[in-house]
Design a protein around this motif. Structure first.
Motif, PDB file in Angstrom:
ATOM      1  N   HIS A  36       0.828  -1.211   0.000  1.00 30.37           N
ATOM      2  CA  HIS A  36       0.000   0.000   0.000  1.00 30.37           C
ATOM      3  C   HIS A  36       0.862   1.261   0.000  1.00 30.37           C
ATOM      4  N   LEU A  37       1.884   1.277   0.830  1.00 27.82           N
ATOM      5  CA  LEU A  37       2.709   2.479   0.987  1.00 27.82           C
ATOM      6  C   LEU A  37       3.388   2.887  -0.317  1.00 27.82           C
ATOM      7  N   PHE A  38       3.811   1.931  -1.128  1.00 27.59           N
ATOM      8  CA  PHE A  38       4.531   2.210  -2.387  1.00 27.59           C
ATOM      9  C   PHE A  38       3.801   1.585  -3.564  1.00 27.59           C
ATOM     10  N   PHE A  39       3.030   2.118  -4.323  1.00 30.81           N
ATOM     11  CA  PHE A  39       2.439   3.395  -4.546  1.00 30.81           C
ATOM     12  C   PHE A  39       0.929   3.260  -4.640  1.00 30.81           C
ATOM     13  N   ASN A  40       0.352   2.370  -3.859  1.00 35.16           N
ATOM     14  CA  ASN A  40      -1.107   2.213  -3.846  1.00 35.16           C
ATOM     15  C   ASN A  40      -1.782   3.267  -2.978  1.00 35.16           C
ATOM     16  N   CYS A  41      -1.080   3.844  -2.046  1.00 31.45           N
ATOM     17  CA  CYS A  41      -1.587   4.921  -1.201  1.00 31.45           C
ATOM     18  C   CYS A  41      -1.896   6.127  -2.089  1.00 31.45           C
ATOM     19  N   SER A  42      -3.029   6.759  -1.867  1.00 31.12           N
ATOM     20  CA  SER A  42      -3.407   7.901  -2.702  1.00 31.12           C
ATOM     21  C   SER A  42      -2.375   9.029  -2.614  1.00 31.12           C
ATOM     22  N   TYR A  43      -1.777   9.203  -1.445  1.00 28.88           N
ATOM     23  CA  TYR A  43      -0.773  10.252  -1.239  1.00 28.88           C
ATOM     24  C   TYR A  43       0.485   9.952  -2.051  1.00 28.88           C
ATOM     25  N   THR A  44       1.046   8.750  -1.863  1.00 30.97           N
ATOM     26  CA  THR A  44       2.284   8.419  -2.572  1.00 30.97           C
ATOM     27  C   THR A  44       2.045   8.248  -4.067  1.00 30.97           C
ATOM     28  N   ASN A  45       0.838   7.842  -4.438  1.00 26.97           N
ATOM     29  CA  ASN A  45       0.510   7.733  -5.850  1.00 26.97           C
ATOM     30  C   ASN A  45       0.516   9.109  -6.504  1.00 26.97           C
ATOM     31  N   GLN A  46       0.008  10.119  -5.811  1.00 25.63           N
ATOM     32  CA  GLN A  46       0.044  11.486  -6.338  1.00 25.63           C
ATOM     33  C   GLN A  46       1.475  11.969  -6.504  1.00 25.63           C
ATOM     34  N   VAL A  47       2.318  11.660  -5.513  1.00 24.65           N
ATOM     35  CA  VAL A  47       3.723  12.060  -5.588  1.00 24.65           C
ATOM     36  C   VAL A  47       4.371  11.416  -6.808  1.00 24.65           C
ATOM     37  N   TRP A  48       4.259  10.102  -6.939  1.00 25.50           N
ATOM     38  CA  TRP A  48       4.919   9.389  -8.023  1.00 25.50           C
ATOM     39  C   TRP A  48       4.332   9.785  -9.380  1.00 25.50           C
ATOM     40  N   SER A  49       3.031  10.002  -9.454  1.00 29.02           N
ATOM     41  CA  SER A  49       2.419  10.440 -10.713  1.00 29.02           C
ATOM     42  C   SER A  49       2.977  11.796 -11.143  1.00 29.02           C
ATOM     43  N   SER A  50       3.191  12.694 -10.196  1.00 26.76           N
ATOM     44  CA  SER A  50       3.781  14.000 -10.502  1.00 26.76           C
ATOM     45  C   SER A  50       5.214  13.859 -10.994  1.00 26.76           C
ATOM     46  N   ILE A  51       5.954  12.948 -10.392  1.00 22.00           N
ATOM     47  CA  ILE A  51       7.342  12.729 -10.819  1.00 22.00           C
ATOM     48  C   ILE A  51       7.366  12.107 -12.219  1.00 22.00           C
ATOM     49  N   LEU A  52       6.475  11.162 -12.482  1.00 23.32           N
ATOM     50  CA  LEU A  52       6.387  10.586 -13.832  1.00 23.32           C
ATOM     51  C   LEU A  52       6.074  11.673 -14.855  1.00 23.32           C
ATOM     52  N   GLN A  53       5.153  12.551 -14.517  1.00 20.69           N
ATOM     53  CA  GLN A  53       4.795  13.651 -15.413  1.00 20.69           C
ATOM     54  C   GLN A  53       5.994  14.560 -15.648  1.00 20.69           C
ATOM     55  N   TRP A  54       6.751  14.847 -14.599  1.00 22.63           N
ATOM     56  CA  TRP A  54       7.961  15.670 -14.703  1.00 22.63           C
ATOM     57  C   TRP A  54       8.971  15.015 -15.633  1.00 22.63           C
ATOM     58  N   MET A  55       9.061  13.685 -15.592  1.00 24.56           N
ATOM     59  CA  MET A  55       9.993  12.957 -16.450  1.00 24.56           C
ATOM     60  C   MET A  55       9.425  12.756 -17.853  1.00 24.56           C
ATOM     61  N   LYS A  56       8.219  13.282 -18.095  1.00 18.57           N
ATOM     62  CA  LYS A  56       7.531  13.160 -19.379  1.00 18.57           C
ATOM     63  C   LYS A  56       7.270  11.702 -19.750  1.00 18.57           C
ATOM     64  N   PRO A  60       0.079   5.459 -16.260  1.00 16.63           N
ATOM     65  CA  PRO A  60      -0.279   5.445 -14.837  1.00 16.63           C
ATOM     66  C   PRO A  60       0.848   4.855 -13.995  1.00 16.63           C
ATOM     67  N   SER A  61       0.891   5.266 -12.737  1.00 19.97           N
ATOM     68  CA  SER A  61       1.902   4.706 -11.851  1.00 19.97           C
ATOM     69  C   SER A  61       1.552   3.261 -11.543  1.00 19.97           C
ATOM     70  N   LYS A  62       2.583   2.497 -11.212  1.00 18.97           N
ATOM     71  CA  LYS A  62       2.414   1.074 -10.902  1.00 18.97           C
ATOM     72  C   LYS A  62       2.834   0.866  -9.463  1.00 18.97           C
ATOM     73  N   ASN A  63       2.798  -0.366  -8.997  1.00  8.06           N
ATOM     74  CA  ASN A  63       3.299  -0.610  -7.648  1.00  8.06           C
ATOM     75  C   ASN A  63       4.836  -0.647  -7.686  1.00  8.06           C
ATOM     76  N   LEU A  64       5.460  -0.646  -6.539  1.00  4.73           N
ATOM     77  CA  LEU A  64       6.910  -0.533  -6.463  1.00  4.73           C
ATOM     78  C   LEU A  64       7.619  -1.669  -7.189  1.00  4.73           C
ATOM     79  N   LYS A  65       7.148  -2.880  -7.024  1.00  5.97           N
ATOM     80  CA  LYS A  65       7.792  -4.027  -7.666  1.00  5.97           C
ATOM     81  C   LYS A  65       7.789  -3.865  -9.188  1.00  5.97           C
ATOM     82  N   GLN A  66       6.665  -3.414  -9.741  1.00  4.26           N
ATOM     83  CA  GLN A  66       6.584  -3.193 -11.177  1.00  4.26           C
ATOM     84  C   GLN A  66       7.473  -2.028 -11.609  1.00  4.26           C
ATOM     85  N   GLU A  67       7.516  -0.982 -10.795  1.00  4.43           N
ATOM     86  CA  GLU A  67       8.354   0.174 -11.130  1.00  4.43           C
ATOM     87  C   GLU A  67       9.834  -0.193 -11.111  1.00  4.43           C
TER      88      GLU A  67
END
Length: 143
Positions: A36-56, A60-67
């Motif tokens: 849940h903590l990496f990245f199923n949590c709505s908070y951490t999912n927002q963080v990672w989604s923003s970073i993905l967007q920054w990296m162009k 959608p974000s995936k869970n940590l193992k997939q990432e």
């Protein structure tokens, strides 16, 4: 420790005999598990989604193992470095934010954590490749 799921998340502590409330301190909605903590949590999912967007990277974000096993960032070798460094910085900042919230009662704003991740990732990219795109570093410093 994160890749090996060895962090002291509430679910891991319960298996060791500790009894505590099992709510994610970041989103307050679901049980705190490593998954849940990496990245199923709505908070951490927002963080990672923003970073993905920054990296162009538009997906959608995936869970940590997939990432951790994701290699389709496209482009050059430095983009792959950028992805992995940004992932590591995100995981580290999430862990710090969680611990600050639990042990000090501090809760950093979402945009502050995102900006910190961008800054750390940009500086590390610059350290690896001094010819890295200056726009990446300037973007991180200006956000």
């Amino acid at each position: 420790m994160v890749a090996q799921q060895a962090l002291s998340t509430v679910d891991n502590l319960k298996t060791r005999g500790f009894h505590m409330a099992n709510r994610c301190c970041l989103c307050q909605h679901q049980e705190e598990t490593h998954v849940h903590l990496f990245f199923n949590c709505s908070y951490t999912n927002q963080v990672w989604s923003s970073i993905l967007q920054w990296m162009k990277i538009s997906r959608p974000s995936k869970n940590l193992k997939q990432e951790l096993s994701y290699f389709d960032v496209g482009g050059t070798k430095w983009r792959m470095y950028w992805f992995h460094i940004s992932l590591a910085a995100t995981v580290y900042q999430v862990c710090l934010g969680r611990n600050r919230h639990i042990f000090r009662g501090e809760c950093k704003r979402l945009d502050a954590i995102i900006n910190k991740i961008k800054f750390v990732a940009a500086i590390r990219i610059l350290m690896i490749n001094h010819r890295a795109r200056l726009s990446l570093v300037l973007d991180a410093l200006n956000s």
